[in-house]
Scaffold this motif. Sequence first.
Motif, PDB file in Angstrom:
ATOM      1  N   UNK A  45      31.473 107.703  42.457  1.00  0.00           N
ATOM      2  CA  UNK A  45      31.145 106.339  42.079  1.00  0.00           C
ATOM      3  C   UNK A  45      31.194 105.416  43.287  1.00  0.00           C
ATOM      4  N   UNK A  46      32.263 105.514  44.083  1.00  0.00           N
ATOM      5  CA  UNK A  46      32.414 104.651  45.261  1.00  0.00           C
ATOM      6  C   UNK A  46      33.462 105.261  46.181  1.00  0.00           C
ATOM      7  N   UNK A  47      33.406 104.885  47.454  1.00  0.00           N
ATOM      8  CA  UNK A  47      34.430 105.326  48.397  1.00  0.00           C
ATOM      9  C   UNK A  47      34.523 104.339  49.552  1.00  0.00           C
ATOM     10  N   UNK A  48      35.657 104.315  50.166  1.00  0.00           N
ATOM     11  CA  UNK A  48      35.884 103.478  51.334  1.00  0.00           C
ATOM     12  C   UNK A  48      37.276 103.742  51.873  1.00  0.00           C
ATOM     13  N   UNK A  49      37.365 103.913  53.187  1.00  0.00           N
ATOM     14  CA  UNK A  49      38.660 104.188  53.786  1.00  0.00           C
ATOM     15  C   UNK A  49      39.274 105.438  53.202  1.00  0.00           C
ATOM     16  N   UNK A  51      40.146 105.778  50.020  1.00  0.00           N
ATOM     17  CA  UNK A  51      40.033 105.733  48.556  1.00  0.00           C
ATOM     18  C   UNK A  51      38.675 106.235  48.081  1.00  0.00           C
ATOM     19  N   UNK A  52      38.711 106.925  46.935  1.00  0.00           N
ATOM     20  CA  UNK A  52      37.507 107.437  46.289  1.00  0.00           C
ATOM     21  C   UNK A  52      37.617 107.130  44.798  1.00  0.00           C
ATOM     22  N   UNK A  53      36.505 106.738  44.199  1.00  0.00           N
ATOM     23  CA  UNK A  53      36.425 106.555  42.745  1.00  0.00           C
ATOM     24  C   UNK A  53      35.338 107.487  42.207  1.00  0.00           C
ATOM     25  N   UNK A  73      37.254 107.559  34.278  1.00  0.00           N
ATOM     26  CA  UNK A  73      37.185 107.236  35.692  1.00  0.00           C
ATOM     27  C   UNK A  73      38.485 107.669  36.341  1.00  0.00           C
ATOM     28  N   UNK A  74      38.380 108.113  37.571  1.00  0.00           N
ATOM     29  CA  UNK A  74      39.563 108.437  38.361  1.00  0.00           C
ATOM     30  C   UNK A  74      39.484 107.688  39.673  1.00  0.00           C
ATOM     31  N   UNK A  75      40.615 107.173  40.096  1.00  0.00           N
ATOM     32  CA  UNK A  75      40.740 106.549  41.405  1.00  0.00           C
ATOM     33  C   UNK A  75      41.737 107.373  42.205  1.00  0.00           C
ATOM     34  N   UNK A  76      41.333 107.749  43.406  1.00  0.00           N
ATOM     35  CA  UNK A  76      42.160 108.595  44.259  1.00  0.00           C
ATOM     36  C   UNK A  76      42.460 107.873  45.566  1.00  0.00           C
ATOM     37  N   UNK A  77      43.670 108.075  46.067  1.00  0.00           N
ATOM     38  CA  UNK A  77      44.036 107.544  47.389  1.00  0.00           C
ATOM     39  C   UNK A  77      44.681 108.672  48.183  1.00  0.00           C
ATOM     40  N   UNK A  78      44.242 108.818  49.428  1.00  0.00           N
ATOM     41  CA  UNK A  78      44.682 109.908  50.289  1.00  0.00           C
ATOM     42  C   UNK A  78      45.523 109.389  51.435  1.00  0.00           C
ATOM     43  N   UNK A  88      44.832 107.918  39.555  1.00  0.00           N
ATOM     44  CA  UNK A  88      44.873 107.147  38.324  1.00  0.00           C
ATOM     45  C   UNK A  88      43.676 107.542  37.480  1.00  0.00           C
ATOM     46  N   UNK A  89      43.913 108.112  36.309  1.00  0.00           N
ATOM     47  CA  UNK A  89      42.839 108.556  35.425  1.00  0.00           C
ATOM     48  C   UNK A  89      42.870 107.762  34.129  1.00  0.00           C
TER      49      UNK A  89
END
Length: 122
Positions: A45-49, A51-53, A73-78, A88-89
């Motif tokens: 869906x989106x990404x930056x730095x 973080x990925x959605x 939707x899931x939001x991921x941070x690495x 976060x799901x």
Amino acid sequence: MSLAYSVDSVWRNRAEFATGRPAIVALSTRKWQRELDYRLIKELWAYGGERIAVRFAYEWHDDAQNWYRSYGNENWEFGADGLMHHRYACINDLPIRESDRKFFWPLGRRPDDHPGLSDLGL
């Protein structure tokens, strides 16, 4: 699966929270014992730095053969080490008839030629 997450990773899956690999393994084990014949499609869906959605849909049935399509939707941070430290799901379950299923492939990885979410109008 759990080795992709930092040892102190934080998860939210629906209304359940888990911190650390052992808790993530326990949550996943409970989830997959309930959600049988699981077939998943994800779409970036989106990404930056760091973080990925993604958005996703998956189909599964329970032990009474009731079928569902779960959307979310899931939001991921690495972290700098490349491991995920936050996930976060948000997931909604839609009861469906078996005849309404759209995800047909043998258990395992989705074949490259199977339509994605946008292709299926999901």
